[in-house]
Design a protein around this motif. Sequence first.
Motif, PDB file in Angstrom:
ATOM      1  N   PHE A  95      -5.511  17.904   0.679  1.00  0.00           N
ATOM      2  CA  PHE A  95      -4.558  18.114  -0.263  1.00  0.00           C
ATOM      3  C   PHE A  95      -4.629  17.111  -1.363  1.00  0.00           C
ATOM      4  CE2 PHE A  95       0.085  18.763  -1.672  1.00  0.00           C
ATOM      5  CZ  PHE A  95      -0.177  19.560  -2.808  1.00  0.00           C
ATOM      6  N   GLU A  96      -5.257  17.262  -2.480  1.00  0.00           N
ATOM      7  CA  GLU A  96      -5.707  16.359  -3.543  1.00  0.00           C
ATOM      8  C   GLU A  96      -4.387  15.603  -3.899  1.00  0.00           C
ATOM      9  OE1 GLU A  96      -4.927  20.101  -5.687  1.00  0.00           O
ATOM     10  OE2 GLU A  96      -6.208  19.626  -3.805  1.00  0.00           O
ATOM     11  N   LYS A  97      -3.392  16.017  -3.969  1.00  0.00           N
ATOM     12  CA  LYS A  97      -2.033  15.376  -4.235  1.00  0.00           C
ATOM     13  C   LYS A  97      -1.343  14.411  -3.152  1.00  0.00           C
ATOM     14  CE  LYS A  97      -0.434  18.885  -7.621  1.00  0.00           C
ATOM     15  NZ  LYS A  97       0.622  19.716  -7.911  1.00  0.00           N
ATOM     16  N   ILE A  98      -2.133  14.343  -2.166  1.00  0.00           N
ATOM     17  CA  ILE A  98      -1.433  13.163  -1.240  1.00  0.00           C
ATOM     18  C   ILE A  98      -2.930  11.968  -1.605  1.00  0.00           C
ATOM     19  CG2 ILE A  98      -1.644  12.406   1.328  1.00  0.00           C
ATOM     20  CD1 ILE A  98      -0.994  15.467   2.019  1.00  0.00           C
ATOM     21  N   GLY A 104       7.131  21.443  -4.085  1.00  0.00           N
ATOM     22  CA  GLY A 104       8.488  20.710  -4.057  1.00  0.00           C
ATOM     23  C   GLY A 104       7.851  19.353  -3.410  1.00  0.00           C
ATOM     24  N   PHE A 105       8.767  18.365  -3.537  1.00  0.00           N
ATOM     25  CA  PHE A 105       8.470  16.914  -3.133  1.00  0.00           C
ATOM     26  C   PHE A 105       7.396  16.628  -3.291  1.00  0.00           C
ATOM     27  CE2 PHE A 105      11.604  19.537  -0.345  1.00  0.00           C
ATOM     28  CZ  PHE A 105      12.816  18.701  -0.641  1.00  0.00           C
ATOM     29  N   THR A 106       6.726  16.610  -4.585  1.00  0.00           N
ATOM     30  CA  THR A 106       5.211  16.269  -4.883  1.00  0.00           C
ATOM     31  C   THR A 106       5.295  14.700  -4.935  1.00  0.00           C
ATOM     32  OG1 THR A 106       5.638  16.858  -7.047  1.00  0.00           O
ATOM     33  CG2 THR A 106       4.461  18.269  -5.738  1.00  0.00           C
ATOM     34  N   ASN A 107       6.471  14.198  -5.069  1.00  0.00           N
ATOM     35  CA  ASN A 107       6.540  12.744  -5.310  1.00  0.00           C
ATOM     36  C   ASN A 107       7.346  12.025  -4.129  1.00  0.00           C
ATOM     37  OD1 ASN A 107       9.033  13.867  -6.103  1.00  0.00           O
ATOM     38  ND2 ASN A 107       9.498  12.430  -7.923  1.00  0.00           N
ATOM     39  N   SER A 108       7.245  12.568  -2.991  1.00  0.00           N
ATOM     40  CA  SER A 108       8.151  11.802  -1.772  1.00  0.00           C
ATOM     41  C   SER A 108       6.705  10.853  -1.745  1.00  0.00           C
ATOM     42  CB  SER A 108       7.726  12.757  -0.535  1.00  0.00           C
ATOM     43  OG  SER A 108       9.044  13.431  -0.751  1.00  0.00           O
ATOM     44  N   SER A 109       7.095   9.626  -1.186  1.00  0.00           N
ATOM     45  CA  SER A 109       6.180   8.629  -0.981  1.00  0.00           C
ATOM     46  C   SER A 109       6.480   7.775   0.175  1.00  0.00           C
ATOM     47  CB  SER A 109       5.752   7.696  -1.973  1.00  0.00           C
ATOM     48  OG  SER A 109       6.918   7.171  -2.209  1.00  0.00           O
ATOM     49  N   VAL A 129       0.665  -1.105   0.009  1.00  0.00           N
ATOM     50  CA  VAL A 129      -0.011  -0.091   0.050  1.00  0.00           C
ATOM     51  C   VAL A 129       0.943   1.214  -0.033  1.00  0.00           C
ATOM     52  CG1 VAL A 129      -1.848   1.494   1.107  1.00  0.00           C
ATOM     53  CG2 VAL A 129      -1.841  -1.322   1.082  1.00  0.00           C
ATOM     54  N   THR A 130       0.717   2.261  -1.109  1.00  0.00           N
ATOM     55  CA  THR A 130       1.655   3.494  -1.161  1.00  0.00           C
ATOM     56  C   THR A 130       0.966   4.564  -0.777  1.00  0.00           C
ATOM     57  OG1 THR A 130       2.970   2.110  -2.801  1.00  0.00           O
ATOM     58  CG2 THR A 130       3.197   4.496  -2.681  1.00  0.00           C
ATOM     59  N   VAL A 131       1.312   5.463  -0.047  1.00  0.00           N
ATOM     60  CA  VAL A 131       0.969   6.687   0.332  1.00  0.00           C
ATOM     61  C   VAL A 131       1.826   7.908  -0.279  1.00  0.00           C
ATOM     62  CG1 VAL A 131       0.053   8.299   2.056  1.00  0.00           C
ATOM     63  CG2 VAL A 131      -0.312   5.964   2.578  1.00  0.00           C
ATOM     64  N   ASN A 132       1.220   8.419  -1.288  1.00  0.00           N
ATOM     65  CA  ASN A 132       2.006   9.654  -2.071  1.00  0.00           C
ATOM     66  C   ASN A 132       1.873  10.921  -0.783  1.00  0.00           C
ATOM     67  OD1 ASN A 132       3.655  10.539  -4.264  1.00  0.00           O
ATOM     68  ND2 ASN A 132       1.975  12.181  -4.476  1.00  0.00           N
ATOM     69  N   MET A 133       3.044  11.079  -0.410  1.00  0.00           N
ATOM     70  CA  MET A 133       3.174  12.012   0.544  1.00  0.00           C
ATOM     71  C   MET A 133       3.634  13.260  -0.082  1.00  0.00           C
ATOM     72  SD  MET A 133       2.653  10.487   3.508  1.00  0.00           S
ATOM     73  CE  MET A 133       3.610  11.159   5.009  1.00  0.00           C
ATOM     74  N   ALA A 134       2.820  13.865  -0.920  1.00  0.00           N
ATOM     75  CA  ALA A 134       3.071  15.191  -1.499  1.00  0.00           C
ATOM     76  C   ALA A 134       3.357  16.143  -0.816  1.00  0.00           C
ATOM     77  CB  ALA A 134       1.894  15.651  -2.577  1.00  0.00           C
ATOM     78  N   GLY A 135       4.499  17.051  -0.934  1.00  0.00           N
ATOM     79  CA  GLY A 135       5.124  17.998  -0.024  1.00  0.00           C
ATOM     80  C   GLY A 135       5.791  17.842   1.249  1.00  0.00           C
ATOM     81  N   PHE A 136       5.868  16.409   1.338  1.00  0.00           N
ATOM     82  CA  PHE A 136       6.818  16.185   2.662  1.00  0.00           C
ATOM     83  C   PHE A 136       8.090  15.609   2.232  1.00  0.00           C
ATOM     84  CE2 PHE A 136       2.495  15.523   4.153  1.00  0.00           C
ATOM     85  CZ  PHE A 136       2.293  15.728   5.515  1.00  0.00           C
ATOM     86  N   THR A 137       8.951  15.987   3.253  1.00  0.00           N
ATOM     87  CA  THR A 137      10.479  15.393   3.091  1.00  0.00           C
ATOM     88  C   THR A 137      11.193  15.298   4.320  1.00  0.00           C
ATOM     89  OG1 THR A 137      12.704  16.572   2.673  1.00  0.00           O
ATOM     90  CG2 THR A 137      11.138  17.964   3.477  1.00  0.00           C
ATOM     91  N   ASN A 138      12.321  14.404   4.298  1.00  0.00           N
ATOM     92  CA  ASN A 138      13.181  14.171   5.543  1.00  0.00           C
ATOM     93  C   ASN A 138      14.336  14.823   5.334  1.00  0.00           C
ATOM     94  OD1 ASN A 138      14.292  12.507   3.830  1.00  0.00           O
ATOM     95  ND2 ASN A 138      14.204  10.685   4.924  1.00  0.00           N
TER      96      ASN A 138
END
Length: 374
Positions: free
Chosen positions: A287-290, A244-249, A183-192
């Motif tokens: 946020f629709e990109k998450i 940015g980071f819209t493809n973090s997951s 199960v993959t959650v696209n975490m758009a906008g998140f970063t480590n």
Amino acid sequence: LVFEPATLNTPTEITFTFTTSTQLLYTDPNPLRLDMPGFTSGNRGNTVGSNILDQTIAKRVPNALWNVYWYEGTVANAFADSFFKITPVQGTAGAAPGSTHIITIDKSLGIKQNCGTTASQVFQVTDEALNTVTIPASDRTQIGGGCYFTGTRLDVVQPLDKTWMQIIIQFTPAFAVAAGENVTVNMAGFTNHNFTGIDKADDWTGAGYGGQNWNIPLEPVPLEHFETFYAYWREGEYVQHHAGFTNSSLRLQVRPGYSLVPGTSYKITLDRVKNKIGTMCSLKEDFEKITISSNAAEGVVNEHPIEHTDAVGSGCSDLNHCSGHGTCNYCSEQCICEKAYGGPGAIVENDIRRDCSERVCPSGYAWGWLPESG
């Protein structure tokens, strides 16, 4: 076995054509059973429908031979246990050996495919002698489309941008997810990273931060499902002056010995200190990109927006969310106003309100003017 229309989550007319091999009578102890895996009389959304025991659910024709009954399956089995029971009408001579019959179930009954048909679904008929015949895929209509999640949420404790956050994720699959599937959650906008936008920042102590397949720990919260998954963070790409980071997951892989049960809610928590995950910019609520998706063989789900995500940071809340006349830049936390409210092409005074609440005059050539003398 024909479905019309062959459309996901749409009540369908079901036509079943078969030829008997033996004499079928009303008095037979075992009626015909037609397995209908994945079909439900309920509403799509991990909710169970009901049995339909009115014997006349099949379309009535002159000299009708058959009574048909619907037995609703269970959410936990992804409705794999739904079936029709078919019996000859009492008082008739039944069905002679070698005779062909057509039974049609009207779509007004609301029976529908819950998720798209899959290779593992077995449509079969069991006769009065308990012999089973499988209906090959070539002899039945295929219904395309994937499956779905319900109850999806991403909640944040102390939702401030440019800080680490505790993140809580919940979801309920309508399909089984086996060990090794994701199960993959696209975490758009998140970063480590360190909230500077420097790609793969190396100022954290310890290895792994900013990596593309970093195994991260899940918090051992009682009654949660931290033991069910391996969790992997994939860092997205930074885009300067944008969210940015819209493809973090976050990829949640089901551990060996575990599986996800349809209709069961799953919940995991990411610790703020152990995982050091946050956002560079503010994020709007819902946020629709998450998004959430899955590669499960029983119910492939393409990316679909999570139903609820918490807002992060102030965004344009201090600017009345742009007063309905502009869009918010969540990184600069400024409004981009429409033209008549201070946007591009307008005459903007220095004291104009930046929340897009005041109408302003457009700039450009006048609609009419007086000629000047030479």
